[in-house]
Design an enzyme around this catalytic site. Structure first.
Site, mmCIF file in Angstrom:
data_model
loop_
_atom_site.group_PDB
_atom_site.id
_atom_site.type_symbol
_atom_site.label_atom_id
_atom_site.label_comp_id
_atom_site.label_asym_id
_atom_site.label_seq_id
_atom_site.Cartn_x
_atom_site.Cartn_y
_atom_site.Cartn_z
ATOM 1 C CG ASP A 78 -0.230 -0.083 2.530
ATOM 2 O OD1 ASP A 78 0.755 -0.853 2.626
ATOM 3 O OD2 ASP A 78 -0.644 0.590 3.495
ATOM 4 C CD GLU A 135 2.756 -0.651 7.999
ATOM 5 O OE1 GLU A 135 2.874 -0.623 9.250
ATOM 6 O OE2 GLU A 135 2.862 0.371 7.279
ATOM 7 C CD GLU A 136 1.984 3.534 6.126
ATOM 8 O OE1 GLU A 136 1.682 3.985 7.247
ATOM 9 O OE2 GLU A 136 3.151 3.489 5.689
#
Length: 394
Positions: A78, A135-136
């Site tokens: 991402d 992940e963010e």
């Protein structure tokens, strides 16, 4: 040819993959084109590829020899909701979306390692390549674990790397114990009676309460947590009001808490609530708190950190391997995978100095392509140490 020769031979191509991913960034759980590109590359290497594991994730497996041991290697897909300001020929084509953390580089590096492991082998067991979404902020790693990643692909260990501006270029840093912090978020609403700004005695003032809370909340860390225990409380947003002549009925304060000891999560929630209730009582308001537990800390087990450090020595030598350094108060949802697997480690690869706007999540961040071969070699060395090839019979 040696493994290092093979790495040098594919580095330019891997950098090209990174530039392609960088130019077409996608936000968490929306990485359809990125995932399709990664899956296509993995299939071209001859790996077994799975795109039905969790959301937009891509998982691939590679088996060599007869060993029953297994290892997972993880990268992220991402990007971030940031307008890119860097002047690059391969800059983001998607307004408001940018690979400002280097996930494009991590994915390209892992693709390079997958290609060489497929071509050259040199290990005995199974390697699981995990390209995770989101992940963010939104926790794609947590979702992958919940969706049964390690039930479907059991592993003995899991490893990941992250480029790290501020660590000297080409150095690798990995330590036993905490390397990244836990993160919790909170949203606090002060509510009362609105009034005309010229007649403040007819209402109360949630803006004044919010200001008092911002100051009083600093005691949570400074006066309720052992000073030898790292912790951070930061207020990051205040929202309230629409007109300059009216005191609003509600003000919302948002912020984050960071720490390495997960036990501080309950403590911070209780203390924030206590301070908020006290401030609200003084001002004659009500306070409501939403406290959300986010990513746990990344805690490297000693055995995994030792293997990762040994692989770093194999890769860059002892003088460029760092095992004693201060951990970061940043967070990483690799913590969910590491916690679920129980063994493994998370390492930083030094990207060199940081300039204004050029650090992680900066709008002028540029991934240092010089670390691409370092990352590939580190992944190869991790696999060969974790899954050593069996000696051939004479």
């Amino acid at each position: 040819m040696t493994a290092n020769d093979r790495v040098a031979g594919i580095t330019d191509e891997v950098i090209g993959w990174r530039h392609r991913i960088h130019a077409d960034p996608e936000l968490g759980f929306q990485e359809h084109r990125t995932a399709a590109f990664v899956a296509e590359r993995l299939r071209s290497f001859g790996l077994a590829v799975h795109t039905d594991v969790s959301a937009t994730a891509v998982v691939a497996t590679l088996r060599r020899g007869t060993g029953g041991r297994s290892i997972a290697l993880r990268a992220e897909l991402d990007a971030l909701p940031i307008d890119e300001a860097a002047d690059l020929p391969y800059a983001s084509r998607n307004p408001g979306v940018m690979h400002a953390c280097g996930h494009d580089g991590h994915s390209a590096i892992l693709l390079g390692a997958a290609r060489l492991l497929a071509e050259d082998g040199g290990f005995d067991g199974t390697v699981v390549f995990v390209f995770q979404p989101a992940e963010e902020v939104v926790g794609g790693g947590r979702r992958m674990v919940a969706d049964g990643l390690f039930e479907r692909f059991p592993v003995d260990q899991v490893y990941a790397l992250h480029n790290w501006p501020g660590v000297p270029e080409g150095h690798i840093a990995v330590r036993p114990g905490p390397q990244m912090a836990a993160v919790d978020d909170f949203e606090l609403a002060f509510r009362g009676k609105g009034c005309h700004a010229a007649m403040p005695h007819l209402g109360d003032d949630p803006i004044l309460a919010a200001a008092d809370f911002v100051a009083a909340a600093q005691r949570v860390v400074s006066r309720s947590i052992d000073p030898l225990q790292p912790a951070v409380l930061s207020v990051t947003q205040i929202h309230g009001g629409r007109f300059n002549n009216f005191v609003p009925t509600e003000v919302v304060v948002e912020g984050t808490c960071r720490f390495y000891d997960r036990g501080l999560s309950d403590h911070c929630e209780a203390e924030i609530r206590r301070v908020a209730d006290g401030v609200a009582a003084v001002h004659g308001l009500t306070a409501s708190l939403a406290y959300r537990r986010g990513y746990p800390p990344v805690i490297n087990p000693a055995e995994g950190a030792a293997l990762a450090a040994a692989a770093a020595v194999d890769t860059v030598g002892p003088d460029r391997t760092i095992t004693e350094f201060a951990p970061s108060m940043g967070c990483e949802d690799f913590a969910f995978m590491l916690g679920a697997a129980g063994r493994g480690a998370y390492a930083w690869i030094g990207a060199g100095p940081v300039g204004p706007g050029e650090g992680l999540h900066g709008d002028r961040f540029v991934f240092n392509d010089a670390v691409v071969p370092v990352g590939i070699r580190w992944f190869l060395n991790v696999v060969r140490r974790a899954l050593p090839a069996q000696p051939t019979s004479p």
